[in-house]
Scaffold this motif. Structure first.
Motif, PDB file in Angstrom:
ATOM      1  N   GLY A 273       0.830  -1.188   0.000  1.00  0.00           N
ATOM      2  CA  GLY A 273       0.000   0.000   0.000  1.00  0.00           C
ATOM      3  C   GLY A 273       0.868   1.244   0.000  1.00  0.00           C
ATOM      4  N   PHE A 274       0.297   2.353  -0.457  1.00  0.00           N
ATOM      5  CA  PHE A 274       1.065   3.598  -0.524  1.00  0.00           C
ATOM      6  C   PHE A 274       0.911   4.439   0.734  1.00  0.00           C
ATOM      7  CE2 PHE A 274      -3.068   4.584  -2.480  1.00  0.00           C
ATOM      8  CZ  PHE A 274      -3.435   5.741  -1.811  1.00  0.00           C
ATOM      9  N   GLN A 275       0.152   3.964   1.715  1.00  0.00           N
ATOM     10  CA  GLN A 275      -0.106   4.760   2.917  1.00  0.00           C
ATOM     11  C   GLN A 275       1.067   4.769   3.885  1.00  0.00           C
ATOM     12  OE1 GLN A 275      -1.457   1.639   2.492  1.00  0.00           O
ATOM     13  NE2 GLN A 275      -0.104   0.793   4.062  1.00  0.00           N
ATOM     14  N   GLY A 276       1.969   3.779   3.815  1.00  0.00           N
ATOM     15  CA  GLY A 276       3.101   3.718   4.726  1.00  0.00           C
ATOM     16  C   GLY A 276       2.746   3.092   6.062  1.00  0.00           C
ATOM     17  N   ALA A 277       3.760   2.970   6.913  1.00  0.00           N
ATOM     18  CA  ALA A 277       3.580   2.276   8.190  1.00  0.00           C
ATOM     19  C   ALA A 277       2.724   3.067   9.175  1.00  0.00           C
ATOM     20  CB  ALA A 277       4.943   1.966   8.813  1.00  0.00           C
ATOM     21  N   LEU A 278       2.947   4.382   9.285  1.00  0.00           N
ATOM     22  CA  LEU A 278       2.240   5.159  10.300  1.00  0.00           C
ATOM     23  C   LEU A 278       0.730   5.155  10.076  1.00  0.00           C
ATOM     24  CD1 LEU A 278       4.572   8.264  10.814  1.00  0.00           C
ATOM     25  CD2 LEU A 278       4.535   6.094  12.064  1.00  0.00           C
ATOM     26  N   LEU A 279       0.302   5.417   8.856  1.00  0.00           N
ATOM     27  CA  LEU A 279      -1.131   5.434   8.581  1.00  0.00           C
ATOM     28  C   LEU A 279      -1.760   4.059   8.731  1.00  0.00           C
ATOM     29  CD1 LEU A 279      -1.586   7.868   5.549  1.00  0.00           C
ATOM     30  CD2 LEU A 279      -2.603   8.070   7.819  1.00  0.00           C
ATOM     31  N   TYR A 288      -4.278   1.010  -2.119  1.00  0.00           N
ATOM     32  CA  TYR A 288      -3.558   0.702  -3.357  1.00  0.00           C
ATOM     33  C   TYR A 288      -4.023   1.609  -4.490  1.00  0.00           C
ATOM     34  CZ  TYR A 288      -2.438  -3.568  -0.797  1.00  0.00           C
ATOM     35  OH  TYR A 288      -2.004  -4.456   0.162  1.00  0.00           O
ATOM     36  N   PHE A 289      -3.122   1.872  -5.426  1.00  0.00           N
ATOM     37  CA  PHE A 289      -3.498   2.586  -6.640  1.00  0.00           C
ATOM     38  C   PHE A 289      -4.194   1.600  -7.575  1.00  0.00           C
ATOM     39  CE2 PHE A 289       0.364   5.142  -5.402  1.00  0.00           C
ATOM     40  CZ  PHE A 289      -0.352   6.272  -5.022  1.00  0.00           C
ATOM     41  N   SER A 290      -5.431   1.904  -7.921  1.00  0.00           N
ATOM     42  CA  SER A 290      -6.176   1.006  -8.805  1.00  0.00           C
ATOM     43  C   SER A 290      -5.728   1.153 -10.246  1.00  0.00           C
ATOM     44  CB  SER A 290      -7.679   1.280  -8.687  1.00  0.00           C
ATOM     45  OG  SER A 290      -7.972   2.623  -9.047  1.00  0.00           O
ATOM     46  N   VAL A 291      -5.219   2.326 -10.603  1.00  0.00           N
ATOM     47  CA  VAL A 291      -4.806   2.617 -11.976  1.00  0.00           C
ATOM     48  C   VAL A 291      -3.511   3.423 -11.938  1.00  0.00           C
ATOM     49  CG1 VAL A 291      -5.484   3.644 -14.184  1.00  0.00           C
ATOM     50  CG2 VAL A 291      -7.256   2.764 -12.645  1.00  0.00           C
TER      51      VAL A 291
END
Length: 465
Positions: A273-279, A288-291
């Motif tokens: 995921g692009f949110q990282g550990a903290l989030l 996730y980026f769907s596109v």
């Protein structure tokens, strides 16, 4: 519906509307552009609202000797990284709103205490004006001899934008004719082959000149270097110059960096995921980026799929909330007006040599200080006497995003804190990252199964508070 050209045009127009500060000098400097868009599907499932929530430009990284143990320097200023970090800033602000009793266009409560999930119909799309540096940029060259043409003007004050790929050796190459998906309904996974251009738009090819020797297939070069401890590029002539699928670090100004290529980071985000550990403390599921949409540039759908998806497709045994989530890959026919190729095309004698712009721009959809311009890891224009102070910090550096996260924790009612933030003695940035146990287990599986040579972060650079 997602139309790749519409996405590119929206991003170019948003950039053109930004203030002049930090933009490249027309005809002499180029840069890269990336953005994150929030897609919200309407109740009828046919209409989709598209909103840019984060936008970034940049081509630079700092060397490892300039990294700071205080977390107050922006290590990686490539456009893709700037756009993703700006999106994290946007998501932190959205979570702060719901934690304070307000409403969010992104999140709704989940069935786990202290956790949130995306609202139904909400997803995120990633745009990059050029193939990401590293593996995705090792694209076969075409046989076309035609020069790049000026792009369609996206709006008033056509902004200064750049190739997104990091290969400074790239010359004026026409975009490759690899697979492309221009217009697909959200959720479709099939790939469409690019059709023939209308005859009216097809340039008249000159009679081919006789060749004295057969042409040798070749690939575009990437400036990203193979990570230490693994295989190196063969450096053979033509298509054998680079090794495919290898982890790479970005080049710095005269010294190595510790920043992995954007291809590698996008592949990682497709699993963690692009949110990282903290989030991850606050989210029931990874984001996730769907596109992923790429602007007009040298491009290969097969290479993009290899770089961003297939290298991690076999990863398994991920904890709940994580999955291998390869994005749909689309390509636009609209080129960024400030790409390297377009800058070279517009270059005039007396302007000096064409070079990448040294500044990085971040814009994100937050109410306070949405614009952040940096250079060499610090705020653009900062004086030496302010180095090491709050005035010099980018709003996207680790310590500033950490402070935003701590503000979210403070605003959360103690009874509504996620379990991972309860009872532990958490003080440093490192402590909070390590306490995101599910994220750390997913990271361990990714590194063991797909990227065993991924360099580990030096803990001494993560102990700030």
């Amino acid at each position: 519906m997602v139309d790749a050209d519409e996405i590119a045009r929206l991003c170019y127009e948003r950039f053109a509307a930004l203030p002049r500060r930090g933009k490249p000098e027309a005809g002499r400097e180029w840069t890269l552009l990336a953005a994150v868009l929030q897609l919200t599907r309407g109740p009828d499932c046919d209409s989709v609202k598209k909103e840019i929530v984060s936008l970034g430009t940049g081509t630079k990284c700092i060397g490892q000797t300039h990294m700071s143990p205080e977390g107050d320097v922006l290590n990686d200023s490539h456009a893709e990284v700037i756009a993703r970090r700006g999106c994290v800033r946007y998501l932190l602000q959205q979570l702060l709103r719901v934690a304070s009793g307000g409403d969010s266009s992104v999140f709704c409560p989940s069935d786990e205490r202290g956790k949130w999930r995306l609202k139904p119909g909400v997803s995120f799309l990633f745009f990059t004006s050029h193939t990401p540096c590293g593996d995705a940029s090792i694209v076969p060259m075409t046989d076309s001899r035609s020069e790049p043409r000026p792009p369609v003007d996206p709006g008033p004050q056509g902004s200064e934008e750049t190739d997104a790929g990091g290969d400074l050796k790239r010359k004026r190459e026409e975009a490759s004719n690899g697979p492309s998906t221009k217009l697909l309904r959200l959720g479709e996974t099939r790939t469409l082959e690019r059709g023939q251009s209308p005859a009216a738009e097809t340039p008249v090819e000159p009679e081919p000149e006789p060749e004295l020797c057969p042409r040798v297939p070749d690939v575009h070069r990437t400036g990203a270097r193979c990570v230490p401890g693994g295989p190196d590029d063969p450096l053979r002539p033509g298509a054998g110059y680079h090794g495919a699928g290898l982890l790479r670090v970005k080049p710095g100004r005269g010294e190595p960096t510790l920043s992995l290529s954007c291809s590698d980071k996008l592949a990682r985000w497709a699993v963690l995921g692009f949110q990282g550990a903290l989030l991850s403390h606050y989210l029931q599921e990874a984001l996730y980026f769907s596109v992923v949409v790429t602007g007009k540039c040298p491009y290969s759908g097969d290479v993009m799929h290899r770089a961003l998806s297939s290298r991690c497709s076999h990863v398994s045994d991920l904890p709940a909330g994580f999955s291998v989530s390869p994005p749909l890959l689309l390509r636009s026919d609209l080129e960024f007006p400030l790409s390297q190729a377009q800058t070279e095309l517009r270059h005039r004698a007396g302007q000096g040599r064409v070079s990448p712009c040294g500044a990085a721009i971040s814009w994100c959809n937050v109410p306070e200080q949405p614009l952040d311009v940096t250079a060499n890891g610090y705020k653009h224009g900062v004086t030496k006497k302010n180095l090491g102070t709050v005035k010099a910090r980018s709003l996207l550096c680790k310590v500033e995003l950490f402070r935003c996260f701590l503000s979210l924790v403070s605003a959360t009612d103690p009874s509504a804190l996620p379990d991972s933030l309860r009872g532990a003695d958490l003080q440093t940035y490192w402590d909070y990252k390590r306490a995101a146990h599910s994220y750390q287990r997913a990271l361990q599986q990714l590194l063991l199964q797909a990227f065993p040579l991924w360099p580990r972060s030096d803990r001494r650079l993560l102990m700030f508070r």
